[in-house]
Motif scaffolding. Sequence first.
Motif, PDB file in Angstrom:
ATOM      1  N   GLU A   1      44.138  43.852  43.164  1.00  0.00           N
ATOM      2  CA  GLU A   1      44.047  42.508  42.581  1.00  0.00           C
ATOM      3  C   GLU A   1      44.020  42.542  41.057  1.00  0.00           C
ATOM      4  N   ARG A   2      43.527  43.627  40.478  1.00  0.00           N
ATOM      5  CA  ARG A   2      43.459  43.752  39.015  1.00  0.00           C
ATOM      6  C   ARG A   2      44.738  44.321  38.422  1.00  0.00           C
TER       7      ARG A   2
ATOM      8  N   HIS B   1      37.381  47.526  50.277  1.00  0.00           N
ATOM      9  CA  HIS B   1      37.176  46.384  49.378  1.00  0.00           C
ATOM     10  C   HIS B   1      37.440  46.782  47.929  1.00  0.00           C
TER      11      HIS B   1
ATOM     12  N   SER C   1      40.303  45.344  45.432  1.00  0.00           N
ATOM     13  CA  SER C   1      39.995  44.840  44.088  1.00  0.00           C
ATOM     14  C   SER C   1      40.854  45.529  43.032  1.00  0.00           C
TER      15      SER C   1
END
Length: 191
Positions: A115-116, A108, A112
Motif C-alpha cells: 500500500e505504501r 498485514h 501495508s
Amino acid sequence: MNQLHSILDFNRKFVEGKEYEKYLTDKFPEKKIAIVTCMDTRLVELLPKAMDLRNGDVKLIKNAGAIISQPFGSVMRSLIVAIYELHAEEVFIVGHTGCGMAALNSDHVIDSIRERGINDDVLNTLENSGIKLKKWLRGFENEKEGIIQTVNIVRRHPLLPADIPVHGMLIDSVTGELELIIDGYEHMPEL
C-alpha cells in the motif's frame, strides 16, 4: 513547523544553554550491563526509571520486540562489542507487556508495504534472493516466549564468554513492574 526544524531549534538552545553537561559520561557502562529491549515508546523513560538507570550506566540496545532473530545480526554484534570492547559483564533481555511483536501478522505488514508503494517485483526479488519476508517479519506467540528464545540465542552464542550471565525479564509497560523470567546466574556453567 515540521518535526525536523522543531528538533533542530530545540537542539540549538540545548547546546547554547549547556544542558548537555548534566549528561556527561564516557563510553563504558558504569554498571557493566548491556540491555536488549523493545523500541516501544512506553519504555523510553519508564524502563530506565524502573531499573534505576542513569545516563552512562548501561549499553541500551533497542529493536522491535527485543528479539535477536539472527545470531550474527546487528543486535548480537552490538552485544559482543559491549562485552569485549566496553566491558559489559551481564546481559539483560527485557521484553514488555502488550508488545506489538506478539502475534505480529506478517501478511498485514506485507500488505501495508504494498500500500505504501513497494511493488511486487521488489518483494519477489527479495523472496528469490532467499529473504523469506513472512519469516523475517514474524513476531512471537507471547512476550515470555520471545524473551526465552532471545536469551537462549545469546546464551548459546559461540562468541559469548562462559562467565557472562544472560537474564530475561518482562516489564509491565504501564506500572514498570519487573518480572524475572530467567535468572542468568542459575544457568551459568561451573567455572
